[in-house]
Design a protein around this motif. Sequence first.
Motif, PDB file in Angstrom:
ATOM      1  N   GLY A 189     -49.758 -16.352  86.650  1.00 48.71           N
ATOM      2  CA  GLY A 189     -50.461 -17.229  87.650  1.00 48.71           C
ATOM      3  C   GLY A 189     -49.918 -18.713  87.305  1.00 48.71           C
ATOM      4  N   TYR A 190     -49.287 -18.974  86.357  1.00 47.75           N
ATOM      5  CA  TYR A 190     -48.686 -20.054  85.829  1.00 47.75           C
ATOM      6  C   TYR A 190     -47.180 -20.234  86.754  1.00 47.75           C
ATOM      7  CZ  TYR A 190     -46.232 -23.587  83.014  1.00 47.75           C
ATOM      8  OH  TYR A 190     -45.667 -24.964  82.484  1.00 47.75           O
ATOM      9  N   GLY A 191     -46.606 -18.999  87.034  1.00 45.63           N
ATOM     10  CA  GLY A 191     -45.331 -19.283  87.796  1.00 45.63           C
ATOM     11  C   GLY A 191     -44.220 -18.539  87.235  1.00 45.63           C
ATOM     12  N   PHE A 192     -44.397 -18.042  85.879  1.00 47.65           N
ATOM     13  CA  PHE A 192     -43.311 -17.214  85.242  1.00 47.65           C
ATOM     14  C   PHE A 192     -43.099 -15.878  86.132  1.00 47.65           C
ATOM     15  CE2 PHE A 192     -44.814 -19.240  80.807  1.00 47.65           C
ATOM     16  CZ  PHE A 192     -43.973 -20.347  81.159  1.00 47.65           C
ATOM     17  N   HIS A 193     -41.941 -15.220  85.851  1.00 47.66           N
ATOM     18  CA  HIS A 193     -41.735 -13.992  86.087  1.00 47.66           C
ATOM     19  C   HIS A 193     -42.299 -13.279  84.949  1.00 47.66           C
ATOM     20  CE1 HIS A 193     -38.858 -14.309  89.740  1.00 47.66           C
ATOM     21  NE2 HIS A 193     -38.410 -15.486  89.042  1.00 47.66           N
ATOM     22  N   THR A 194     -42.790 -12.208  85.104  1.00 46.82           N
ATOM     23  CA  THR A 194     -43.550 -11.633  83.979  1.00 46.82           C
ATOM     24  C   THR A 194     -43.474 -10.049  83.886  1.00 46.82           C
ATOM     25  OG1 THR A 194     -45.783 -11.354  85.533  1.00 46.82           O
ATOM     26  CG2 THR A 194     -45.459 -13.199  83.939  1.00 46.82           C
ATOM     27  N   VAL A 195     -43.795  -9.598  82.674  1.00 45.75           N
ATOM     28  CA  VAL A 195     -43.547  -8.190  82.202  1.00 45.75           C
ATOM     29  C   VAL A 195     -44.689  -7.822  81.372  1.00 45.75           C
ATOM     30  CG1 VAL A 195     -42.432  -6.294  81.248  1.00 45.75           C
ATOM     31  CG2 VAL A 195     -41.047  -7.770  82.426  1.00 45.75           C
ATOM     32  N   TRP A 196     -45.521  -7.081  81.937  1.00 46.41           N
ATOM     33  CA  TRP A 196     -46.680  -6.563  81.033  1.00 46.41           C
ATOM     34  C   TRP A 196     -46.376  -5.186  80.436  1.00 46.41           C
ATOM     35  CZ3 TRP A 196     -51.539  -3.413  83.114  1.00 46.41           C
ATOM     36  CH2 TRP A 196     -52.189  -3.071  81.910  1.00 46.41           C
ATOM     37  N   ASP A 201     -51.385   2.135  78.397  1.00 42.13           N
ATOM     38  CA  ASP A 201     -51.436   2.817  79.674  1.00 42.13           C
ATOM     39  C   ASP A 201     -52.906   2.240  80.270  1.00 42.13           C
ATOM     40  OD1 ASP A 201     -50.768   4.243  81.958  1.00 42.13           O
ATOM     41  OD2 ASP A 201     -51.587   6.149  81.093  1.00 42.13           O
ATOM     42  N   ALA A 202     -53.213   1.202  80.066  1.00 45.41           N
ATOM     43  CA  ALA A 202     -54.692   0.535  80.603  1.00 45.41           C
ATOM     44  C   ALA A 202     -54.617   0.135  82.046  1.00 45.41           C
ATOM     45  CB  ALA A 202     -54.903  -0.542  79.435  1.00 45.41           C
ATOM     46  N   PRO A 203     -55.501   0.142  82.585  1.00 48.36           N
ATOM     47  CA  PRO A 203     -55.893  -0.397  84.020  1.00 48.36           C
ATOM     48  C   PRO A 203     -54.981  -2.033  84.155  1.00 48.36           C
ATOM     49  CG  PRO A 203     -57.622   0.784  83.426  1.00 48.36           C
ATOM     50  CD  PRO A 203     -56.971   0.579  82.160  1.00 48.36           C
ATOM     51  N   VAL A 204     -54.704  -2.259  85.088  1.00 46.72           N
ATOM     52  CA  VAL A 204     -54.297  -3.685  85.480  1.00 46.72           C
ATOM     53  C   VAL A 204     -55.783  -4.636  85.511  1.00 46.72           C
ATOM     54  CG1 VAL A 204     -53.340  -5.341  87.066  1.00 46.72           C
ATOM     55  CG2 VAL A 204     -52.413  -3.260  86.802  1.00 46.72           C
TER      56      VAL A 204
END
Length: 225
Positions: A189-196, A201-204
């Motif tokens: 949301g801040y504007g970074f590219h992101t990796v979770w 193995d949780a839901p988004v």
Amino acid sequence: MTITTCIFDAYGTLFDVNSAARRAAEEPGQDRLAAVWPQLARDWRQKQLEYSWLRAIADRHCDFWQVTQDGLDWAMEAAGLDDADLRKRLLALYWELEAYPEVPQMLRTLKTRGLQTAILSNGAPDMLRAAITLAGLTDLLDDALSVEDVGIFKPHTLVYDMVGKRFGCRRDEVLFVSSNGWDAAGGAGYGFHTVWANRSDAPVDRLYARPEHIMPDLSRLPEII
């Protein structure tokens, strides 16, 4: 995407937050803990996070070591463990958290490619220094940024602002990596590219943004850059 800077959450992302309870449960004389340590570890982590959010909302900041102790006290009471020596041992082991096995090589690969690497964490500076040193990651990280510099926990915007101020990079030049779905969403949301790093193995999470990439661990992280 052109990434110049890789930023990592610390606890649960680079360092195994369950290792303190697991190691204590393996020690002699800890039969009661051995029977309940997985639940204690889950409760400890959940309360640690909840207390950080609630303190941020209430504008009642304290350092992460305090919420770590408070979370453990709740978890021990929930597990029926009234043992001052065990509490002391668990807290000592939290300063010796193990890095996940893929972390050193992953960071080494990023550094050989010329990327800037750093931690952005709720952790207090002395906690982060201890974890980085014990894991042998000192030469693989350019910095460890702590929320103590801004006095509020993630996912507040002031925390993510620290990256650009430190490295002089644009938001879209940053790959932000976290094992916390809410933190990955905050970075997105801040504007970074992101990796979770979805290790459980949780839901988004249903939030205002979604992580760009989802991986079970960090072993293949260099492949997406």
